[in-house]
Design a protein around this motif. Structure first.
Motif, short mmCIF file in Angstrom:
data_model
loop_
_atom_site.label_atom_id
_atom_site.label_comp_id
_atom_site.label_asym_id
_atom_site.label_seq_id
_atom_site.Cartn_x
_atom_site.Cartn_y
_atom_site.Cartn_z
N ILE A 440 -11.15 -7.42 -1.85
CA ILE A 440 -10.85 -7.30 -3.29
C ILE A 440 -9.48 -6.66 -3.48
N ASP A 441 -9.14 -5.70 -2.62
CA ASP A 441 -7.78 -5.12 -2.67
C ASP A 441 -6.74 -6.22 -2.49
N VAL A 442 -6.98 -7.11 -1.52
CA VAL A 442 -6.03 -8.19 -1.27
C VAL A 442 -5.94 -9.10 -2.50
N LEU A 443 -7.11 -9.50 -3.00
CA LEU A 443 -7.14 -10.42 -4.14
C LEU A 443 -6.44 -9.82 -5.36
N ARG A 444 -6.62 -8.54 -5.56
CA ARG A 444 -6.04 -7.91 -6.76
C ARG A 444 -4.63 -7.39 -6.51
N GLY A 445 -4.08 -7.71 -5.34
CA GLY A 445 -2.70 -7.32 -5.06
C GLY A 445 -2.52 -5.83 -4.99
N HIS A 446 -3.48 -5.17 -4.39
CA HIS A 446 -3.46 -3.72 -4.30
C HIS A 446 -2.89 -3.35 -2.93
N ALA A 447 -1.65 -2.89 -2.88
CA ALA A 447 -0.97 -2.66 -1.61
C ALA A 447 -1.41 -1.34 -0.97
N THR A 448 -2.64 -1.27 -0.59
CA THR A 448 -3.13 -0.06 0.08
C THR A 448 -2.50 -0.01 1.47
N GLU A 449 -2.64 1.16 2.09
CA GLU A 449 -2.09 1.34 3.43
C GLU A 449 -2.67 0.28 4.37
N ALA A 450 -4.00 0.07 4.27
CA ALA A 450 -4.66 -0.89 5.16
C ALA A 450 -4.18 -2.32 4.90
N VAL A 451 -3.98 -2.66 3.64
CA VAL A 451 -3.52 -4.00 3.28
C VAL A 451 -2.13 -4.26 3.88
N VAL A 452 -1.26 -3.28 3.73
CA VAL A 452 0.12 -3.44 4.20
C VAL A 452 0.17 -3.47 5.73
N ARG A 453 -0.58 -2.51 6.35
CA ARG A 453 -0.57 -2.42 7.81
C ARG A 453 -1.02 -3.74 8.44
N ARG A 454 -2.00 -4.39 7.84
CA ARG A 454 -2.51 -5.64 8.42
C ARG A 454 -1.71 -6.86 7.97
N GLY A 455 -0.71 -6.61 7.17
CA GLY A 455 0.11 -7.73 6.70
C GLY A 455 -0.60 -8.61 5.69
N HIS A 456 -1.66 -8.07 5.06
CA HIS A 456 -2.42 -8.88 4.11
C HIS A 456 -1.74 -9.02 2.76
N ASP A 457 -0.61 -8.32 2.59
CA ASP A 457 0.15 -8.53 1.35
C ASP A 457 0.98 -9.82 1.47
N ARG A 458 0.85 -10.46 2.63
CA ARG A 458 1.60 -11.72 2.80
C ARG A 458 0.69 -12.94 2.83
N VAL A 459 -0.67 -12.74 2.74
CA VAL A 459 -1.53 -13.93 2.71
C VAL A 459 -1.41 -14.61 1.35
#
Ligand code: ADP
Length: 530
Positions: A440-459
């Motif tokens: 849900i963080d990914v879907l809502r564009g929430h750049a949490t530490e975990a999202v950024v670290r895993r590169g999920h802000d680029r999916v």
């Protein structure tokens, strides 16, 4: 014949009042009693609390000889025998809990015609000793009838299947002149046919009562977290009377009982892992005291005759609509208003599927178990009247009932196809390794530490779901789990995974509808590509 009919009716009425203390027959009881009293076979489908016992007890009293009642549970037999004796009927039970000397004395009394209703377990009809007793009685025309209680135990795909019930098919060949009456509260159309076939009740007249329980109010809500807060709120809305809360695991019943007691709600656990003494004590207290909550597994219930159970709640999704109906049917047997409150999560459904798949059932049994689960999932996920959905399963067609959560607070089916596809695609693009919160963080564009670290802000789905609140996304994921489009890897950090059933949805070949309260604003997942 007419005067015979009148004489029978008069005798029936007299016994009804004198022995059972009832002023009139309920529903089809009179017809059934008269039919069996005249020697006819019957298959009786009647919901729990409908008054099945009388349908075989009274004809047994009207006919010569002893009525032999086959029953699957000792507790059930004991309750019935005690009630009959209280009403002055010579009743006895033969089961594994009876000492040999006592069994012998019961057999002697039966042989001598001093027993009017004899309850026995199905196994007994395979012992030579008991069959010889029956043969001797039959030779003198001294068996009034065979009653096969809880006849669904003969249904091989049912959860109460008892192989010993299959042998009851021999009764008509061995005792052709003795009428048989089979009774059950369980019966979708397929089960019905199978029961009739397996018990060789081809000629039996069928008595089918409506399965509607008009005094039950049905509601189902999605769990937030573990659902306890919602359960507590529900329990606090119950002004009086006791009830049952069904849980899936033994441990959960105990923890929940403790948790409720700490919050001022008296509760006791019940499950098959407790000692006989503890179970007995808790059951006695539940029957005797007002306002007690039994937190129980499905081990609790069959044969419990407490007419004023005011509610049955489920803290977990049951296994089938049939099971749900049986369990909720224990509420409100006195006819007064009662509540059936179901709390569900998608994970519950996934857990059931996991248990089915890892069980030692045969492939076709697994298939059946999956289908049984889906009957319940369809009711829960449906946007229409709950009672309509439940009764449709039993082959009954009714209008919207006005006495369920859906009728009281109608929902608008929301086409969530786009949202569902984004959710599934995010699961796929992040490697099927994460739980809903992260997705849900990914879907809502929430750049949490975990999202950024895993590169999920680029999916590619990053931020595509910003137009919907977290709550709505949780609902989308939960429904995808409930309806088997997603699964959970219980071995690997409970990651969400796609199932084969997700494919048509991902490819855009299938729409996906969600039930949203009618009051919510017209927020839609469409056009969310901001
Ligand atoms: P079932 O076996 O179908 O669940 P029971 O035979 O245990 O139902 O009956 C349920 C309740 O209804 C019992 O308390 C019984 O005394 C009561 N009952 C049955 N028949 C009548 C009747 N004709 N009038 C009033 N009460 C009845």
């Amino acid at each position: 014949a007419e005067s015979e009919d009148a004489a029978l009716a008069a005798r029936m009425q007299a016994l009804l009042a004198r022995v059972f203390g009832h002023a009139r027959f309920r529903g089809p009881q009179a017809e059934i009693v008269a039919h069996v009293a005249r020697g006819g076979d019957a298959l009786v489908l009647m919901p729990t609390g409908g008054g099945k016992s009388l349908c075989y007890q009274l004809p047994a009293l009207l006919r010569e000889g002893v009525g032999v009642v086959i029953s699957p549970l000792i507790a059930l037999m004991e309750d019935q025998v005690a009630a009959l004796r209280e009403n002055g009927v010579a009743a006895a039970a033969l089961h594994s809990g009876i000492a040999p000397e006592e069994a012998e004395s019961i057999e002697r009394a039966t042989r001598e015609g001093r027993v009017k209703l004899l309850y026995c377990a199905p196994e007994r009809l395979q012992t030579r000793r008991f069959l010889e007793l029956l043969d001797a009685l039959a030779a003198q025309g001294a068996i009034a009838l065979f009653a096969i209680d809880e006849a669904h135990c003969v249904w091989q795909w049912g959860h109460d299947f008892r192989p010993d019930y299959l042998h009851l098919a021999m009764l008509p060949a061995r005792y052709p002149r003795v009428p048989r009456i089979a009774l059950t509260a369980t019966a979708d159309a397929a089960a019905r046919e199978e029961i009739a076939a397996r018990l060789a009740l081809h000629e039996a007249r069928r008595f089918i009562t409506s399965f509607d329980r008009p005094n039950l109010f049905y509601a189902a809500e999605r769990k937030r977290g573990d659902g306890r807060a919602q359960l507590l709120a529900f329990l606090r809305r119950q002004p009086e009377g006791g009830g049952i809360v069904y849980c899936l695991s033994r441990g959960k019943t105990e923890k929940l009982a403790r948790w409720l007691n700490e919050r001022g709600i008296p509760a006791l656990p019940y499950h098959a892992g407790l000692t006989h003494e503890v179970r007995e004590r808790h059951q006695r207290r539940f029957l005797a005291e007002d306002g007690l909550v039994m937190t129980a597994t499905i081990a609790f219930g069959m044969g419990i005759d407490k007419p004023d159970v005011r509610f049955v709640a489920h803290l977990d999704l049951p296994r089938s609509l049939e099971g749900y109906y049986q369990e909720t049917g224990r509420a409100g047997r006195d006819g007064e208003p009662a509540q059936a409150h179901l709390l569900w999560s998608g994970e519950d459904a996934v857990w059931h599927r996991h248990m089915i798949e890892t069980s030692d059932m045969l492939p076709e049994q697994k298939e059946m178990a999956h289908r049984r689960l889906d009957t319940l999932v369809d009711m829960v996920a449906g946007t229409g009247c709950r009672r309509q959905a439940i009764l449709a399963y039993f082959g009954e067609t009714v209008g919207p009932c006005g006495r369920c959560d859906r009728c009281l607070a109608p929902v608008r089916p929301w086409e969530a196809t786009d949202a569902a596809r984004k959710a599934l695609s995010t699961v796929y693009r992040t490697g099927q390794r994460y739980g809903a919160a992260h997705l849900i963080d990914v879907l809502r564009g929430h750049a949490t530490e975990a999202v950024v670290r895993r590169g999920h802000d680029r999916v590619s789905t990053y931020g595509l779901g910003v137009d919907l609140p977290v709550e709505t996304w949780q609902a989308v994921f939960d429904e995808l789990l409930l309806r088997g489009r997603l699964s959970i890897d219980f071995e690997r950090h409970r990651a969400l995974m796609l199932t084969p059933r997700a494919r048509p949805l991902l490819r855009g070949e299938e729409p996906f509808f969600l039930a949203l309260p009618r009051a919510t604003p017209k927020g839609s997942a469409r056009g969310a590509t901001a």
